[in-house]
Design an enzyme around this catalytic site. Structure first.
Site, PDB file in Angstrom:
ATOM      1  N   SER A 183     124.844  12.979  45.679  1.00  0.00           N
ATOM      2  CA  SER A 183     123.578  13.028  44.929  1.00  0.00           C
ATOM      3  C   SER A 183     123.936  12.709  43.485  1.00  0.00           C
ATOM      4  O   SER A 183     125.103  12.866  43.089  1.00  0.00           O
ATOM      5  CB  SER A 183     122.999  14.441  45.004  1.00  0.00           C
ATOM      6  OG  SER A 183     122.082  14.668  43.958  1.00  0.00           O
ATOM      7  N   TYR A 198     123.892  23.522  44.896  1.00  0.00           N
ATOM      8  CA  TYR A 198     123.658  22.188  45.475  1.00  0.00           C
ATOM      9  C   TYR A 198     124.512  21.143  44.752  1.00  0.00           C
ATOM     10  O   TYR A 198     125.206  20.343  45.383  1.00  0.00           O
ATOM     11  CB  TYR A 198     122.166  21.852  45.359  1.00  0.00           C
ATOM     12  CG  TYR A 198     121.785  20.472  45.838  1.00  0.00           C
ATOM     13  CD1 TYR A 198     121.549  20.216  47.187  1.00  0.00           C
ATOM     14  CD2 TYR A 198     121.658  19.405  44.935  1.00  0.00           C
ATOM     15  CE1 TYR A 198     121.194  18.942  47.623  1.00  0.00           C
ATOM     16  CE2 TYR A 198     121.307  18.140  45.366  1.00  0.00           C
ATOM     17  CZ  TYR A 198     121.076  17.910  46.712  1.00  0.00           C
ATOM     18  OH  TYR A 198     120.723  16.645  47.145  1.00  0.00           O
TER      19      TYR A 198
HETATM   20  N1  LIG Z   1     115.392  12.897  48.489  1.00  0.00           N
HETATM   21  C1  LIG Z   1     116.128  12.873  47.387  1.00  0.00           C
HETATM   22  O1  LIG Z   1     115.609  12.682  46.278  1.00  0.00           O
HETATM   23  C2  LIG Z   1     117.623  13.046  47.457  1.00  0.00           C
HETATM   24  C3  LIG Z   1     118.368  12.869  46.277  1.00  0.00           C
HETATM   25  C4  LIG Z   1     119.750  13.043  46.317  1.00  0.00           C
HETATM   26  C5  LIG Z   1     120.377  13.361  47.510  1.00  0.00           C
HETATM   27  N2  LIG Z   1     119.631  13.534  48.637  1.00  0.00           N
HETATM   28  C6  LIG Z   1     120.364  13.887  49.862  1.00  0.00           C
HETATM   29  O2  LIG Z   1     119.950  13.057  50.933  1.00  0.00           O
HETATM   30  C7  LIG Z   1     120.069  13.770  52.167  1.00  0.00           C
HETATM   31  C8  LIG Z   1     118.755  13.728  52.926  1.00  0.00           C
HETATM   32  O3  LIG Z   1     117.752  14.303  52.107  1.00  0.00           O
HETATM   33  P1  LIG Z   1     116.188  14.116  52.369  1.00  0.00           P
HETATM   34  O4  LIG Z   1     115.558  13.921  51.056  1.00  0.00           O
HETATM   35  O5  LIG Z   1     115.941  13.172  53.466  1.00  0.00           O
HETATM   36  O6  LIG Z   1     115.821  15.611  52.847  1.00  0.00           O
HETATM   37  P2  LIG Z   1     114.794  16.107  53.959  1.00  0.00           P
HETATM   38  O7  LIG Z   1     114.559  17.539  53.660  1.00  0.00           O
HETATM   39  O8  LIG Z   1     113.638  15.196  54.075  1.00  0.00           O
HETATM   40  O9  LIG Z   1     115.654  15.989  55.300  1.00  0.00           O
HETATM   41  C9  LIG Z   1     116.776  16.810  55.538  1.00  0.00           C
HETATM   42  C10 LIG Z   1     116.943  16.905  57.048  1.00  0.00           C
HETATM   43  O10 LIG Z   1     118.146  17.639  57.305  1.00  0.00           O
HETATM   44  C11 LIG Z   1     117.895  18.562  58.339  1.00  0.00           C
HETATM   45  N3  LIG Z   1     118.813  19.698  58.221  1.00  0.00           N
HETATM   46  C12 LIG Z   1     118.790  20.689  57.310  1.00  0.00           C
HETATM   47  N4  LIG Z   1     119.781  21.557  57.543  1.00  0.00           N
HETATM   48  C13 LIG Z   1     120.464  21.088  58.625  1.00  0.00           C
HETATM   49  C14 LIG Z   1     121.577  21.553  59.355  1.00  0.00           C
HETATM   50  N5  LIG Z   1     122.198  22.702  59.042  1.00  0.00           N
HETATM   51  N6  LIG Z   1     122.015  20.827  60.405  1.00  0.00           N
HETATM   52  C15 LIG Z   1     121.381  19.674  60.759  1.00  0.00           C
HETATM   53  N7  LIG Z   1     120.308  19.191  60.115  1.00  0.00           N
HETATM   54  C16 LIG Z   1     119.850  19.891  59.058  1.00  0.00           C
HETATM   55  C17 LIG Z   1     116.442  18.985  58.145  1.00  0.00           C
HETATM   56  O11 LIG Z   1     115.868  19.505  59.349  1.00  0.00           O
HETATM   57  C18 LIG Z   1     115.804  17.666  57.716  1.00  0.00           C
HETATM   58  O12 LIG Z   1     115.309  16.929  58.818  1.00  0.00           O
HETATM   59  C19 LIG Z   1     120.521  15.184  51.790  1.00  0.00           C
HETATM   60  O13 LIG Z   1     121.926  15.255  51.892  1.00  0.00           O
HETATM   61  C20 LIG Z   1     120.105  15.305  50.340  1.00  0.00           C
HETATM   62  O14 LIG Z   1     120.882  16.237  49.632  1.00  0.00           O
HETATM   63  C21 LIG Z   1     118.271  13.397  48.645  1.00  0.00           C
END
Ligand SMILES: NC(=O)c1ccc[n+]([C@@H]2O[C@H](COP(=O)([O-])OP(=O)(O)OC[C@H]3O[C@@H](n4cnc5c(N)ncnc54)[C@H](O)[C@@H]3O)[C@@H](O)[C@H]2O)c1
Length: 266
Positions: free
Chosen positions: A145, A158
């Protein structure tokens, strides 16, 4: 031939905002995708929509035995694992609100965040690598991230977990590169998903002010980068953390204020 034709890709957090867009992109490019998520219904829905090249499975990346059985099961069923995409993390809004500062975060949440995000990602690597070594080839994509690139006012656990994932990525790349395994990380900036709106919708315009692009990122932007990393055309890239943030981290922190100042002089 499509870029990811018949590659077997296992992605965690596949039912989420970024995960589901990546699954869709991988399928478009010819892959067979094991879509793993804590919420089985979310990946079943994805399989119903995208067809039988998506194999939905339930996983909790914080559950060592279950995660191992999902990876071993995918290899037993499909014969190999070309790409592991560690995308899952603790992202739910309740967790995000409670993840504050070093003195205020509940210790239990600090431990759980590191356990799921760091150890969960580590376990994925640990369980996938033996299969990849047998194949003589493998490819791992981890998810960092922009929280890994600089300090933040809140989310101490985080952001620390994401810095650790960058370190893990470089170590896996170093230890297994000569054996045919690549490992890179993606560091997204603000990507507009359903959860992004739930956490704090008012953050959108504030973050956009600091982006160099006219819009914030979408899950499809991450899908495009992940497909490139999953494909053989990125064969010379390993040990890297690729930031995809609309240039938020590419300029002086005061740029947006300075632009306002210059506009005031005009
Ligand atoms: N959306 C953003 O702005 C952003 C920015 C930086 C990093 N990220 C990273 O991208 C990745 C995806 O994020 P997103 O925005 O799609 O989030 P999201 O919340 O839409 O999706 C996360 C998914 O992970 C699943 N999950 C959570 N805990 C879990 C576990 N213990 N085992 C298996 N699955 C699990 C959830 O059920 C969900 O479907 C993450 O690693 C997040 O940190 C996202």
């Amino acid at each position: 031939m499509k870029r990811l034709q018949d590659k077997v890709i296992l992605i965690t957090g596949a039912g989420g905002g970024i995960g589901s867009a990546c699954v869709e992109r991988f399928i478009d490019e010819g892959a067979i995708v094991v879509a793993a998520d804590l919420m089985l219904a979310s990946v079943e829905k994805l399989a119903n929509r995208l067809g039988d090249r998506v194999i939905p499975v339930q996983v909790d990346i914080g559950d060592e035995q279950l995660f191992k059985s999902v990876i071993d099961g995918a290899v037993a069923r499909l014969g190999r694992l070309d790409v592991l995409f560690n995308n899952a993390a603790l992202t739910d809004p309740t967790t995000q609100y409670m993840d504050t500062t070093a003195t205020d975060i509940p210790l239990e949440l600090w431990r759980r965040t590191l356990e799921v995000n760091v150890t969960g990602t580590f376990m994925g690597c640990r369980f996938a690598i033996p299969h990849m070594l047998k194949q003589g080839k493998g490819n791992i994509i981890n998810t960092a991230s922009i929280g890994a690139n600089a300090g933040d006012s809140v989310r101490v656990a985080y952001c620390t977990s994401k810095i650790a994932i960058v370190g893990l990525t470089k170590n896996i790349a170093t230890q297994y590169g000569k054996k045919g395994i690549r490992c890179n990380a993606i560091a997204p900036g603000p990507i507009v998903t359903e959860n992004f709106h739930k956490v704090a919708p008012e953050l959108g315009p504030m973050l956009l002010r600091h982006a160099l692009t006219p819009e914030l990122g979408t899950p499809d932007d991450i899908g495009a980068l992940a497909a490139y990393l999953a494909a053989d055309e990125s064969r010379f890239m390993t040990g890297q953390c690729l930031t995809i943030d609309g240039g938020i981290g590419a300029h002086h922190p005061h740029t947006a204020d300075f632009d306002d100042y210059l506009a005031g002089l005009a």
